[in-house]
Design a protein around this motif. Structure first.
Motif, PDB file in Angstrom:
ATOM      1  N   ARG A  37       0.808  -1.230   0.000  1.00  0.00           N
ATOM      2  CA  ARG A  37       0.000   0.000   0.000  1.00  0.00           C
ATOM      3  C   ARG A  37       0.840   1.278   0.000  1.00  0.00           C
ATOM      4  O   ARG A  37       0.367   2.315  -0.434  1.00  0.00           O
ATOM      5  CB  ARG A  37      -0.952  -0.001   1.196  1.00  0.00           C
ATOM      6  N   SER A  38       2.072   1.215   0.504  1.00  0.00           N
ATOM      7  CA  SER A  38       2.909   2.424   0.479  1.00  0.00           C
ATOM      8  C   SER A  38       3.727   2.458  -0.811  1.00  0.00           C
ATOM      9  O   SER A  38       3.672   1.544  -1.624  1.00  0.00           O
ATOM     10  CB  SER A  38       3.837   2.462   1.702  1.00  0.00           C
ATOM     11  N   GLY A  39       4.495   3.528  -0.962  1.00  0.00           N
ATOM     12  CA  GLY A  39       5.252   3.686  -2.195  1.00  0.00           C
ATOM     13  C   GLY A  39       6.556   2.920  -2.235  1.00  0.00           C
ATOM     14  O   GLY A  39       7.202   2.836  -3.284  1.00  0.00           O
ATOM     15  N   GLU A  40       6.979   2.351  -1.098  1.00  0.00           N
ATOM     16  CA  GLU A  40       8.262   1.646  -1.025  1.00  0.00           C
ATOM     17  C   GLU A  40       8.112   0.334  -0.278  1.00  0.00           C
ATOM     18  O   GLU A  40       7.254   0.195   0.602  1.00  0.00           O
ATOM     19  CB  GLU A  40       9.304   2.516  -0.300  1.00  0.00           C
ATOM     20  N   LEU A  41       8.968  -0.613  -0.609  1.00  0.00           N
ATOM     21  CA  LEU A  41       9.032  -1.865   0.132  1.00  0.00           C
ATOM     22  C   LEU A  41       9.801  -1.642   1.441  1.00  0.00           C
ATOM     23  O   LEU A  41      10.549  -0.686   1.577  1.00  0.00           O
ATOM     24  CB  LEU A  41       9.733  -2.934  -0.701  1.00  0.00           C
ATOM     25  N   GLY A  42       9.625  -2.533   2.373  1.00  0.00           N
ATOM     26  CA  GLY A  42      10.361  -2.461   3.638  1.00  0.00           C
ATOM     27  C   GLY A  42       9.490  -2.281   4.855  1.00  0.00           C
ATOM     28  O   GLY A  42       9.888  -2.588   5.971  1.00  0.00           O
ATOM     29  N   GLY A  43       8.274  -1.731   4.642  1.00  0.00           N
ATOM     30  CA  GLY A  43       7.345  -1.595   5.755  1.00  0.00           C
ATOM     31  C   GLY A  43       7.864  -0.700   6.865  1.00  0.00           C
ATOM     32  O   GLY A  43       8.575   0.278   6.641  1.00  0.00           O
ATOM     33  N   ILE A  44       7.534  -1.065   8.092  1.00  0.00           N
ATOM     34  CA  ILE A  44       7.857  -0.250   9.262  1.00  0.00           C
ATOM     35  C   ILE A  44       9.360  -0.166   9.510  1.00  0.00           C
ATOM     36  O   ILE A  44       9.841   0.760  10.168  1.00  0.00           O
ATOM     37  CB  ILE A  44       7.141  -0.817  10.509  1.00  0.00           C
ATOM     38  N   LEU A  45      10.137  -1.099   8.944  1.00  0.00           N
ATOM     39  CA  LEU A  45      11.582  -1.079   9.169  1.00  0.00           C
ATOM     40  C   LEU A  45      12.235   0.185   8.625  1.00  0.00           C
ATOM     41  O   LEU A  45      13.286   0.599   9.112  1.00  0.00           O
ATOM     42  CB  LEU A  45      12.241  -2.304   8.528  1.00  0.00           C
ATOM     43  N   ASN A  46      11.624   0.800   7.630  1.00  0.00           N
ATOM     44  CA  ASN A  46      12.214   1.995   7.027  1.00  0.00           C
ATOM     45  C   ASN A  46      12.347   3.156   8.011  1.00  0.00           C
ATOM     46  O   ASN A  46      13.194   4.028   7.832  1.00  0.00           O
ATOM     47  CB  ASN A  46      11.391   2.440   5.817  1.00  0.00           C
ATOM     48  N   GLN A  47      11.525   3.177   9.050  1.00  0.00           N
ATOM     49  CA  GLN A  47      11.618   4.265  10.026  1.00  0.00           C
ATOM     50  C   GLN A  47      12.292   3.820  11.319  1.00  0.00           C
ATOM     51  O   GLN A  47      12.454   4.626  12.234  1.00  0.00           O
ATOM     52  CB  GLN A  47      10.225   4.814  10.336  1.00  0.00           C
ATOM     53  N   CYS A  48      12.718   2.566  11.388  1.00  0.00           N
ATOM     54  CA  CYS A  48      13.397   2.046  12.592  1.00  0.00           C
ATOM     55  C   CYS A  48      14.913   2.148  12.396  1.00  0.00           C
ATOM     56  O   CYS A  48      15.583   1.151  12.081  1.00  0.00           O
ATOM     57  CB  CYS A  48      12.981   0.603  12.856  1.00  0.00           C
ATOM     58  N   PRO A 139      -6.363  18.126  22.236  1.00  0.00           N
ATOM     59  CA  PRO A 139      -5.368  19.140  21.860  1.00  0.00           C
ATOM     60  C   PRO A 139      -4.289  18.566  20.953  1.00  0.00           C
ATOM     61  O   PRO A 139      -4.123  17.341  20.842  1.00  0.00           O
ATOM     62  CB  PRO A 139      -4.778  19.540  23.212  1.00  0.00           C
ATOM     63  N   ALA A 140      -3.555  19.459  20.326  1.00  0.00           N
ATOM     64  CA  ALA A 140      -2.377  19.040  19.563  1.00  0.00           C
ATOM     65  C   ALA A 140      -1.325  18.526  20.534  1.00  0.00           C
ATOM     66  O   ALA A 140      -1.289  18.915  21.706  1.00  0.00           O
ATOM     67  CB  ALA A 140      -1.828  20.226  18.775  1.00  0.00           C
ATOM     68  N   GLY A 141      -0.468  17.632  20.062  1.00  0.00           N
ATOM     69  CA  GLY A 141       0.605  17.124  20.907  1.00  0.00           C
ATOM     70  C   GLY A 141       0.420  15.697  21.367  1.00  0.00           C
ATOM     71  O   GLY A 141       1.233  15.181  22.131  1.00  0.00           O
ATOM     72  N   ILE A 142      -0.655  15.043  20.902  1.00  0.00           N
ATOM     73  CA  ILE A 142      -0.877  13.629  21.248  1.00  0.00           C
ATOM     74  C   ILE A 142      -0.591  12.788  20.010  1.00  0.00           C
ATOM     75  O   ILE A 142      -1.215  12.978  18.962  1.00  0.00           O
ATOM     76  CB  ILE A 142      -2.315  13.388  21.736  1.00  0.00           C
ATOM     77  N   TYR A 143       0.358  11.880  20.124  1.00  0.00           N
ATOM     78  CA  TYR A 143       0.769  11.045  18.995  1.00  0.00           C
ATOM     79  C   TYR A 143       0.905   9.601  19.441  1.00  0.00           C
ATOM     80  O   TYR A 143       1.232   9.332  20.602  1.00  0.00           O
ATOM     81  CB  TYR A 143       2.135  11.480  18.438  1.00  0.00           C
ATOM     82  N   SER A 144       0.705   8.689  18.514  1.00  0.00           N
ATOM     83  CA  SER A 144       1.155   7.323  18.781  1.00  0.00           C
ATOM     84  C   SER A 144       2.676   7.316  18.663  1.00  0.00           C
ATOM     85  O   SER A 144       3.260   8.168  17.982  1.00  0.00           O
ATOM     86  CB  SER A 144       0.530   6.345  17.779  1.00  0.00           C
ATOM     87  N   ALA A 145       3.304   6.374  19.335  1.00  0.00           N
ATOM     88  CA  ALA A 145       4.774   6.325  19.318  1.00  0.00           C
ATOM     89  C   ALA A 145       5.305   6.107  17.907  1.00  0.00           C
ATOM     90  O   ALA A 145       6.332   6.674  17.522  1.00  0.00           O
ATOM     91  CB  ALA A 145       5.268   5.228  20.259  1.00  0.00           C
ATOM     92  N   GLY A 146       4.601   5.302  17.122  1.00  0.00           N
ATOM     93  CA  GLY A 146       5.039   5.046  15.752  1.00  0.00           C
ATOM     94  C   GLY A 146       4.938   6.275  14.864  1.00  0.00           C
ATOM     95  O   GLY A 146       5.793   6.507  14.004  1.00  0.00           O
ATOM     96  N   THR A 147       3.888   7.075  15.077  1.00  0.00           N
ATOM     97  CA  THR A 147       3.754   8.320  14.315  1.00  0.00           C
ATOM     98  C   THR A 147       4.887   9.286  14.651  1.00  0.00           C
ATOM     99  O   THR A 147       5.477   9.918  13.764  1.00  0.00           O
ATOM    100  CB  THR A 147       2.398   8.976  14.613  1.00  0.00           C
ATOM    101  N   ALA A 148       5.193   9.391  15.948  1.00  0.00           N
ATOM    102  CA  ALA A 148       6.309  10.256  16.362  1.00  0.00           C
ATOM    103  C   ALA A 148       7.615   9.759  15.769  1.00  0.00           C
ATOM    104  O   ALA A 148       8.467  10.559  15.343  1.00  0.00           O
ATOM    105  CB  ALA A 148       6.394  10.276  17.890  1.00  0.00           C
ATOM    106  N   GLN A 149       7.779   8.437  15.708  1.00  0.00           N
ATOM    107  CA  GLN A 149       8.992   7.861  15.123  1.00  0.00           C
ATOM    108  C   GLN A 149       9.099   8.236  13.643  1.00  0.00           C
ATOM    109  O   GLN A 149      10.185   8.572  13.148  1.00  0.00           O
ATOM    110  CB  GLN A 149       8.982   6.342  15.284  1.00  0.00           C
ATOM    111  N   HIS A 150       7.988   8.212  12.936  1.00  0.00           N
ATOM    112  CA  HIS A 150       7.983   8.590  11.520  1.00  0.00           C
ATOM    113  C   HIS A 150       8.354  10.064  11.361  1.00  0.00           C
ATOM    114  O   HIS A 150       9.165  10.413  10.484  1.00  0.00           O
ATOM    115  CB  HIS A 150       6.605   8.324  10.917  1.00  0.00           C
ATOM    116  N   TYR A 151       7.782  10.927  12.191  1.00  0.00           N
ATOM    117  CA  TYR A 151       8.094  12.353  12.108  1.00  0.00           C
ATOM    118  C   TYR A 151       9.587  12.609  12.321  1.00  0.00           C
ATOM    119  O   TYR A 151      10.213  13.363  11.576  1.00  0.00           O
ATOM    120  CB  TYR A 151       7.294  13.132  13.155  1.00  0.00           C
ATOM    121  N   VAL A 152      10.145  11.984  13.350  1.00  0.00           N
ATOM    122  CA  VAL A 152      11.544  12.248  13.698  1.00  0.00           C
ATOM    123  C   VAL A 152      12.504  11.613  12.699  1.00  0.00           C
ATOM    124  O   VAL A 152      13.436  12.263  12.212  1.00  0.00           O
ATOM    125  CB  VAL A 152      11.846  11.757  15.132  1.00  0.00           C
ATOM    126  N   ASN A 153      12.291  10.346  12.381  1.00  0.00           N
ATOM    127  CA  ASN A 153      13.273   9.601  11.585  1.00  0.00           C
ATOM    128  C   ASN A 153      13.112   9.754  10.080  1.00  0.00           C
ATOM    129  O   ASN A 153      14.088   9.618   9.339  1.00  0.00           O
ATOM    130  CB  ASN A 153      13.210   8.116  11.942  1.00  0.00           C
TER     131      ASN A 153
END
Length: 456
Positions: A37-48, A139-153
């Motif tokens: 479904r995404s544009g690249e192979l690798g899944g969640i590993l791409n942001q880890c 309010p703004a500032g609530i994220y799942s940990a995986g979403t925050a990981q995507h933003y940062v990495n």
């Protein structure tokens, strides 16, 4: 209508390993199709981007993208086609044994793929705030940990500067360290349960090494702020997981990360009639990683949430191999049926019969007792079992100085003393096929039972 022998739904580590294994087992590369479904192979590993991957599979320490890159290169070298940016919306199993996959993308719109076998490798998703019933505004500032990981990495953006993390799953622990390294102040990791949901090594390397406090049996009971998070109220919980009055503590912060569990993505599975295990929310599978729908296999985090990607690759490779066996038996019987003039109304024997009539295909149940929450697989057929069968499982509580016992019928065949077993650490046992066949000849093997018991 497109045609394929195997359609792999998901191009993460599970789908890549399954596709590669099926190809190595003799299925032509061009007859395998990975739908991602995404544009690249690798899944969640791409942001880890942290290390610790590949110690079992490659005998070296890799980052997530490096680990994924090795499987991506393998799939590309084999010439296995992939459809990125494509969403599977429905899978149906026909009476002729064929699977019809409805998918869509921007290039082709809605289209169908007909396959002999399907491998489910959709991964899992994070539990959202809505499922946690935390009072307060949005309010703004609530994220799942995986979403925050995507933003940062991936995007290079910081979610906030003062952070509280609810939940001690592995992603939350890793993000506590990551946010600290990027300059944020992680004030607290609160965990509802009396034990951590992550690996012990992550607790040490991500919290202890950075002096980040972990409060067990604590949860967030209120979120302060309307436009942006201003702080959270944390309280201790009792044995029934209810806040204890008088233990409330207000912690100022501008960010709340949620690491409160992962849920296997099984909407497609349940819609097509695959039986799900209530303990894992993943499909019930046998030793072949085959679900209750013939010719449909499952692997990776869509099956059960793993702690190590190396185990994902191992399990997924088995799913790919058995999917190849399924197709090869189907083609052999189809050819034999045509040669003998024996045809059903579609012109060939049903594929679902070919794999299940090899020998004695009686299902031997794998049961859990005394603290074992679930096992994968849930049943074993001796005819298809490898010489050594790995059974992976998790316990439902923390057990210290206990004994892991494996019984065949009522006979103890294995007992291992364990200093500690926790829900955050996946356990496994290995059973020898010869031992099971021996008992099968003597008295008939009815069930295999795993249990946690007191030391004698």
């Amino acid at each position: 209508m497109r045609n394929a022998d195997i359609v792999v739904v998901g191009g993460g580590p599970a789908g890549l390993a399954a596709a590669a294994a099926a190809c190595m087992e003799g299925i032509e590369a061009e007859k395998i199709l990975i739908v991602e479904r995404s544009g690249e192979l690798g899944g969640i590993l791409n942001q880890c981007i942290h290390n610790g991957f590949g110690l079992h599979t490659f005998k070296e320490e890799l980052t997530g993208p490096e680990y994924a890159a090795r499987y991506i290169a393998q799939v590309e070298e084999m010439g296995i086609p992939c459809m990125p940016d494509t969403i599977v919306v429905n899978i149906q199993a026909g009476e002729d044994g064929k699977k019809r996959i409805t998918a869509m993308n921007r290039r082709e719109g809605v289209f169908e793929i007909e396959a002999r076998a399907v491998i489910l490798a959709m991964g899992c998703r994070e539990r959202p705030r809505g499922a946690l019933n935390i009072p307060g505004y949005r309010p703004a500032g609530i994220y799942s940990a995986g979403t925050a990981q995507h933003y940062v990495n991936i995007e290079g953006r910081m979610p906030g500067k003062e952070v509280v993390i609810l939940g001690s799953g592995d992603i939350g622990l890793i993000m506590a360290r990551r946010m600290t390294l990027e300059g944020a102040k992680v004030k607290l990791v609160a965990e509802l349960m009396p034990y951590s949901g992550g690996l012990k090594r992550n607790i040490v390397q991500c919290l202890d090494d950075y002096e980040i406090p972990l409060k067990l049996s604590h949860t967030v009971i209120d979120i302060d702020g309307r436009e942006r998070v201003k702080g959270v109220t944390v309280a201790k919980v009792d044995g029934n997981r209810r806040p204890v009055p008088g233990t409330e503590e207000y912690i100022s912060c501008d960010t709340l990360l949620l690491s409160c569990g992962l849920i296997p993505e099984n909407e497609l599975s349940s819609d097509m009639g695959v039986a799900l295990n209530p303990a894992t929310s993943g499909p019930v599978v046998n030793e072949s990683m085959e679900t209750t729908v013939s010719g449909v296999f499952a692997c990776g985090n869509v099956l059960h949430v793993h702690d190590l990607v190396d185990y994902v690759s191992e399990e997924s490779a088995n799913a790919g191999r058995y999917a190849a066996f399924y197709i090869q038996h189907a083609l052999a019987e189809e050819k034999e049926g045509k040669a003998g003039g024996q045809r059903n109304k579609e012109g060939g024997m049903e594929a679902k019969e070919s794999f299940s009539k090899k020998k004695d295909c009686r299902d031997i149940a794998v049961k859990c007792k005394g603290g074992v929450r679930y096992t994968v697989p849930s049943s074993i057929r001796l005819a298809y079992m490898q010489e050594e069968q790995v059974i992976r499982f998790r316990v439902g509580d923390v057990f210290r100085d206990a004994r892991l016992v494996v019984r065949l019928n009522d006979t103890i065949v294995m007992q291992v003393n364990k200093r500690i077993m926790t829900p955050g650490e996946m356990e496994q046992v290995r059973l020898k096929k010869s031992k099971l066949e021996e008992l099968e000849k003597l008295e008939g093997l009815r069930e295999i039972t795993l249990s946690v018991e007191k030391k004698e």
